[in-house]
Design a protein around this motif. Structure first.
Motif, PDB file in Angstrom:
ATOM      1  N   LEU A  18      33.512  44.611  29.332  1.00 13.98           N
ATOM      2  CA  LEU A  18      32.152  44.265  28.911  1.00 13.98           C
ATOM      3  C   LEU A  18      31.416  45.488  28.348  1.00 13.98           C
ATOM      4  N   CYS A  19      31.544  46.628  29.026  1.00 14.78           N
ATOM      5  CA  CYS A  19      30.795  47.820  28.586  1.00 14.78           C
ATOM      6  C   CYS A  19      31.223  48.256  27.189  1.00 14.78           C
ATOM      7  N   GLY A  20      32.526  48.405  26.970  1.00 15.21           N
ATOM      8  CA  GLY A  20      33.021  48.881  25.681  1.00 15.21           C
ATOM      9  C   GLY A  20      32.744  47.886  24.566  1.00 15.21           C
ATOM     10  N   ILE A  37      39.345  51.130  21.735  1.00 21.24           N
ATOM     11  CA  ILE A  37      40.759  51.211  22.153  1.00 21.24           C
ATOM     12  C   ILE A  37      40.931  50.638  23.559  1.00 21.24           C
ATOM     13  N   ASP A  38      41.901  49.752  23.722  1.00 20.30           N
ATOM     14  CA  ASP A  38      42.207  49.189  25.050  1.00 20.30           C
ATOM     15  C   ASP A  38      43.658  48.710  25.026  1.00 20.30           C
ATOM     16  N   PRO A  39      44.400  48.914  26.113  1.00 18.68           N
ATOM     17  CA  PRO A  39      45.780  48.408  26.117  1.00 18.68           C
ATOM     18  C   PRO A  39      45.831  46.886  26.143  1.00 18.68           C
ATOM     19  N   GLY A  45      40.287  44.542  32.195  1.00 19.05           N
ATOM     20  CA  GLY A  45      39.980  45.047  33.540  1.00 19.05           C
ATOM     21  C   GLY A  45      39.214  44.149  34.478  1.00 19.05           C
ATOM     22  N   ALA A  46      38.151  44.686  35.055  1.00 16.44           N
ATOM     23  CA  ALA A  46      37.344  43.948  36.032  1.00 16.44           C
ATOM     24  C   ALA A  46      36.606  42.785  35.377  1.00 16.44           C
ATOM     25  N   THR A  47      36.280  42.932  34.109  1.00 14.45           N
ATOM     26  CA  THR A  47      35.509  41.894  33.420  1.00 14.45           C
ATOM     27  C   THR A  47      36.239  40.550  33.464  1.00 14.45           C
ATOM     28  N   ARG A  48      37.554  40.601  33.312  1.00 17.60           N
ATOM     29  CA  ARG A  48      38.342  39.368  33.265  1.00 17.60           C
ATOM     30  C   ARG A  48      38.144  38.515  34.528  1.00 17.60           C
ATOM     31  N   TYR A  49      37.938  39.171  35.683  1.00 19.27           N
ATOM     32  CA  TYR A  49      37.871  38.419  36.943  1.00 19.27           C
ATOM     33  C   TYR A  49      36.479  38.394  37.561  1.00 19.27           C
ATOM     34  N   SER A  50      35.498  38.820  36.773  1.00 17.58           N
ATOM     35  CA  SER A  50      34.136  38.871  37.295  1.00 17.58           C
ATOM     36  C   SER A  50      33.566  37.471  37.498  1.00 17.58           C
ATOM     37  N   TYR A  51      32.537  37.373  38.360  1.00 18.33           N
ATOM     38  CA  TYR A  51      31.817  36.096  38.527  1.00 18.33           C
ATOM     39  C   TYR A  51      30.931  35.790  37.315  1.00 18.33           C
ATOM     40  N   GLY A  52      30.545  36.852  36.590  1.00 21.43           N
ATOM     41  CA  GLY A  52      29.693  36.627  35.411  1.00 21.43           C
ATOM     42  C   GLY A  52      28.251  36.272  35.737  1.00 21.43           C
ATOM     43  N   GLY A  53      27.780  36.661  36.927  1.00 24.91           N
ATOM     44  CA  GLY A  53      26.405  36.348  37.334  1.00 24.91           C
ATOM     45  C   GLY A  53      25.405  37.344  36.754  1.00 24.91           C
ATOM     46  N   ILE A  54      24.274  36.823  36.306  1.00 25.24           N
ATOM     47  CA  ILE A  54      23.240  37.676  35.693  1.00 25.24           C
ATOM     48  C   ILE A  54      22.060  37.741  36.658  1.00 25.24           C
ATOM     49  N   GLN A 172      46.722  52.895  25.011  1.00 24.80           N
ATOM     50  CA  GLN A 172      46.218  53.566  26.215  1.00 24.80           C
ATOM     51  C   GLN A 172      45.841  54.986  25.832  1.00 24.80           C
ATOM     52  N   VAL A 173      44.621  55.367  26.095  1.00 23.72           N
ATOM     53  CA  VAL A 173      44.233  56.758  25.830  1.00 23.72           C
ATOM     54  C   VAL A 173      44.809  57.634  26.936  1.00 23.72           C
ATOM     55  N   THR A 174      45.619  58.597  26.545  1.00 24.53           N
ATOM     56  CA  THR A 174      46.272  59.448  27.553  1.00 24.53           C
ATOM     57  C   THR A 174      45.631  60.827  27.640  1.00 24.53           C
ATOM     58  N   PRO A 374      26.577  44.813  35.599  1.00 25.60           N
ATOM     59  CA  PRO A 374      26.570  44.968  34.142  1.00 25.60           C
ATOM     60  C   PRO A 374      26.147  43.718  33.376  1.00 25.60           C
ATOM     61  N   PHE A 375      26.340  42.537  33.983  1.00 21.49           N
ATOM     62  CA  PHE A 375      26.010  41.333  33.204  1.00 21.49           C
ATOM     63  C   PHE A 375      24.515  41.222  32.950  1.00 21.49           C
ATOM     64  N   VAL A 376      23.713  41.906  33.740  1.00 21.92           N
ATOM     65  CA  VAL A 376      22.294  41.952  33.425  1.00 21.92           C
ATOM     66  C   VAL A 376      21.958  43.221  32.641  1.00 21.92           C
TER      67      VAL A 376
HETATM   68  C1  LIG Z   1      35.179  39.487  41.759  1.00 21.91           C
HETATM   69  C2  LIG Z   1      34.133  40.199  40.981  1.00 21.91           C
HETATM   70  C3  LIG Z   1      32.892  39.603  40.802  1.00 21.91           C
HETATM   71  C4  LIG Z   1      31.909  40.264  40.062  1.00 21.91           C
HETATM   72  N1  LIG Z   1      30.739  39.616  39.850  1.00 21.91           N
HETATM   73  C5  LIG Z   1      29.798  40.196  39.084  1.00 21.91           C
HETATM   74  C6  LIG Z   1      28.628  39.479  38.755  1.00 21.91           C
HETATM   75  O1  LIG Z   1      28.440  38.328  39.149  1.00 21.91           O
HETATM   76  N2  LIG Z   1      27.690  40.109  37.988  1.00 21.91           N
HETATM   77  C7  LIG Z   1      27.870  41.383  37.524  1.00 21.91           C
HETATM   78  O2  LIG Z   1      26.982  41.898  36.831  1.00 21.91           O
HETATM   79  N3  LIG Z   1      28.994  42.077  37.808  1.00 21.91           N
HETATM   80  C8  LIG Z   1      29.955  41.515  38.562  1.00 21.91           C
HETATM   81  N4  LIG Z   1      31.114  42.187  38.833  1.00 21.91           N
HETATM   82  C9  LIG Z   1      31.272  43.548  38.313  1.00 21.91           C
HETATM   83  C10 LIG Z   1      31.642  43.535  36.834  1.00 21.91           C
HETATM   84  O3  LIG Z   1      32.556  42.515  36.571  1.00 21.91           O
HETATM   85  C11 LIG Z   1      32.238  44.863  36.415  1.00 21.91           C
HETATM   86  O4  LIG Z   1      31.389  45.899  36.808  1.00 21.91           O
HETATM   87  C12 LIG Z   1      32.402  44.917  34.892  1.00 21.91           C
HETATM   88  O5  LIG Z   1      33.170  43.842  34.441  1.00 21.91           O
HETATM   89  C13 LIG Z   1      32.975  46.231  34.474  1.00 21.91           C
HETATM   90  O6  LIG Z   1      33.054  46.245  33.071  1.00 21.91           O
HETATM   91  P1  LIG Z   1      33.610  47.552  32.374  1.00 21.91           P
HETATM   92  O7  LIG Z   1      33.670  47.293  30.920  1.00 21.91           O
HETATM   93  O8  LIG Z   1      32.854  48.749  32.842  1.00 21.91           O
HETATM   94  O9  LIG Z   1      35.073  47.732  32.991  1.00 21.91           O
HETATM   95  P2  LIG Z   1      36.372  46.820  32.856  1.00 21.91           P
HETATM   96  O10 LIG Z   1      36.056  45.408  32.624  1.00 21.91           O
HETATM   97  O11 LIG Z   1      37.223  47.158  34.031  1.00 21.91           O
HETATM   98  O12 LIG Z   1      37.043  47.347  31.523  1.00 21.91           O
HETATM   99  C14 LIG Z   1      37.603  48.617  31.453  1.00 21.91           C
HETATM  100  C15 LIG Z   1      38.651  48.569  30.374  1.00 21.91           C
HETATM  101  O13 LIG Z   1      39.119  49.906  30.138  1.00 21.91           O
HETATM  102  C16 LIG Z   1      40.475  49.816  29.821  1.00 21.91           C
HETATM  103  N5  LIG Z   1      41.090  51.116  30.054  1.00 21.91           N
HETATM  104  C17 LIG Z   1      41.296  51.732  31.239  1.00 21.91           C
HETATM  105  N6  LIG Z   1      41.908  52.904  31.058  1.00 21.91           N
HETATM  106  C18 LIG Z   1      42.066  53.056  29.706  1.00 21.91           C
HETATM  107  C19 LIG Z   1      42.649  54.055  28.894  1.00 21.91           C
HETATM  108  N7  LIG Z   1      43.167  55.175  29.419  1.00 21.91           N
HETATM  109  N8  LIG Z   1      42.682  53.859  27.555  1.00 21.91           N
HETATM  110  C20 LIG Z   1      42.152  52.733  26.998  1.00 21.91           C
HETATM  111  N9  LIG Z   1      41.580  51.753  27.742  1.00 21.91           N
HETATM  112  C21 LIG Z   1      41.550  51.908  29.070  1.00 21.91           C
HETATM  113  C22 LIG Z   1      41.027  48.736  30.739  1.00 21.91           C
HETATM  114  O14 LIG Z   1      42.209  48.173  30.189  1.00 21.91           O
HETATM  115  C23 LIG Z   1      39.873  47.739  30.758  1.00 21.91           C
HETATM  116  O15 LIG Z   1      40.059  46.700  29.825  1.00 21.91           O
HETATM  117  C24 LIG Z   1      32.144  41.563  39.532  1.00 21.91           C
HETATM  118  C25 LIG Z   1      33.397  42.136  39.688  1.00 21.91           C
HETATM  119  C26 LIG Z   1      34.391  41.464  40.386  1.00 21.91           C
HETATM  120  C27 LIG Z   1      35.746  42.087  40.481  1.00 21.91           C
END
Ligand SMILES: Cc1cc2nc3c(=O)[nH]c(=O)nc-3n(C[C@H](O)[C@H](O)[C@H](O)COP(=O)(O)OP(=O)(O)OC[C@H]3O[C@@H](n4cnc5c(N)ncnc54)[C@H](O)[C@@H]3O)c2cc1C
Length: 413
Positions: A18-20, A37-39, A45-54, A172-174, A374-376
């Motif tokens: 979500l952040c990127g 860039i993302d593999p 990452g975490a976004t895929r399994y988040s609840y998505g609550g705002i 993957q950024v190394t 982050p969703f908010v």
């Molecule tokens: C069960 C669960 C419920 C949640 N519920 C909520 C909610 O209701 N509301 C809310 O606001 N938040 C919630 N969150 C938190 C929220 O989902 C996460 O904080 C958010 O998705 C993080 O987004 P992100 O982009 O920072 O990280 P991620 O989604 O983890 O993305 C990081 C990305 O970086 C990539 N990456 C890692 N290393 C490298 C590298 N070396 N080179 C290139 N790419 C790389 C990964 O592949 C990944 O795709 C929940 C989380 C979980 C697990």
């Protein structure tokens, strides 16, 4: 838009969760060349399994309240803007109060939030959510909440980014490339990326780390110490359920944020240095909740673990059983559901606010990570940050999120 004639991008973003994805979309509005860039950008990452609550009710300061207002004004319009349905809905969040506890007393814990919960008796809670087990609860607190499909939101952002000329690269950024002249004068100038064992150097004027929990590892590799940590989150994802939840259900006494606050406190900083071997910082917690999505599938969760190794593995059967028992007590309808146990990692910072801006001690390296909700917050912060960068003007709100806030304070005479 590809790189400039000198083969350099204006911006390289590492991580397409979500952040990127949100930041890439906001930066490309200004016509710069942006590489994301993302593999695995289609299942990030975490976004895929988040609840998505705002949780737009949860602002507690002028900063967070302003961001909450901006987020809830923008979310309903985002599907049209991105030309992709984020599945945004206004939902009720029902925070269950365990049997034997006093809902009114628990509600006082929410006094600092900008929207106060409605306190519901057991009967009233059951009217809002008939699937609750009356014997497990004393009542509930009810708050207005927003909800999206996390995958739809991030896909929408990424596709709109690509439509506007942004480039997504699988890899993957190394390493972070540097062209500084000395250890005191370090400057990022690109990244080393590996995909299918092929490694390449990609140059950029600025590199932004948006890699969620994995950001910490990239910083450590460069000997950069920033109080950015992560928890391991465990949940069960089910296929579409044969019932329809009226609300999103979570416990009124949520332990995840308390765990983050304690695990990220300065007294634990030394323990986080042992990422390689792995150390359990605190005992795991379980916040029993169930979130159903528009397509009917559910997430049952969640266990959070403050463990310093990204590759830590837990006992999936035990973890799954704990989640099922706790959720099944509150919502018996969840018991027959099949589902897949998932473990992922979620970043957080020392003070609960995200880390947005320049990394101390390395020029042209920036952070956009550590958002606990982050969703908010990501929507308004990404928009403000991109505008501030383009116009080369400080944004007073974004400045408060700078990683520089953790630098040791200089002594004044
Ligand atoms: C069960 C669960 C419920 C949640 N519920 C909520 C909610 O209701 N509301 C809310 O606001 N938040 C919630 N969150 C938190 C929220 O989902 C996460 O904080 C958010 O998705 C993080 O987004 P992100 O982009 O920072 O990280 P991620 O989604 O983890 O993305 C990081 C990305 O970086 C990539 N990456 C890692 N290393 C490298 C590298 N070396 N080179 C290139 N790419 C790389 C990964 O592949 C990944 O795709 C929940 C989380 C979980 C697990």
């Amino acid at each position: 838009m590809g790189p400039h004639k000198d083969d350099k991008y204006d911006w390289i973003l590492v991580g397409g969760g979500l952040c990127g994805a949100a930041l890439a979309y906001e930066l490309i509005q200004y016509g710069d060349s942006v590489l994301l860039i993302d593999p695995n950008p289609t299942s990030p990452g975490a976004t895929r399994y988040s609840y998505g609550g705002i949780a737009y009710w949860a602002g507690t300061s002028e900063l967070t309240q302003t961001l909450c207002h901006e987020a809830i004004a923008r979310h309903p319009q985002l599907s049209d803007e991105l030309e992709f349905d984020t599945q945004f809905q206004q939902r009720s969040l029902l925070l269950t109060v365990e049997a034997g506890q006093d809902p009114a007393a628990i509600a006082t814990r929410y006094e600092s939030f900008m929207i106060q919960p409605e306190v519901l008796s057991r009967t009233e809670a059951l009217e809002r959510e008939p699937l609750l087990n009356p014997e497990a609860i004393a009542g509930a607190l009810c708050l207005p909440h927003g909800h999206v499909s996390p995958l739809a939101l991030v896909t929408g952002y990424r596709r709109a980014f690509e439509r506007l000329g942004g480039i997504t690269k699988i890899g993957q950024v190394t390493d972070i490339l540097q062209d500084g002249r000395s250890a005191e004068n370090r400057r990022a100038c690109g990244v080393q990326v590996t995909e299918d064992r092929i490694s390449e150097r990609i140059l950029g004027d600025r590199v932004i780390l948006c890699a969620g929990a994995w950001t910490r590892r990239l910083l450590k590799q460069q000997n950069l110490s920033i109080p950015l940590y992560f928890t391991h989150a465990e949940l069960i994802e089910t296929p579409p359920a044969p019932f329809e939840m009226q609300t999103l259900v979570m416990p009124a006494v949520q332990q995840r944020f308390a765990l983050e606050a304690e695990a990220g406190s300065p007294t634990q900083a030394q323990d986080w240095e042992s990422d390689q071997t792995g150390q359990t910082i605190l005992a795991p917690i379980l916040d029993a909740g169930l979130v159903q999505f528009a397509d009917g599938h559910c997430c049952l969760g969640q266990i959070s673990r403050a463990q310093t190794s990204l590759t830590f593995q837990t006992n999936a059967t035990e973890s799954s059983q704990h989640i099922r028992e706790a959720v099944g007590r509150v919502l018996p309808c969840s018991k027959p559901l099949t589902g897949q146990w998932i473990s992922t990692c979620v970043a957080f910072s020392q003070d609960g606010l995200p880390l947005v801006g320049e990394v101390p001690n390395m020029e042209n390296l920036l952070l956009f990570s550590g958002f606990s909700s982050p969703f908010v917050y990501v929507l308004p912060v990404a928009q403000r940050f991109a505008k501030a960068m383009y116009k080369k003007q400080n944004d007073a709100l974004v400045t408060q999120l700078s990683p520089q806030r953790f630098l040791p304070k200089r002594k004044t005479d």
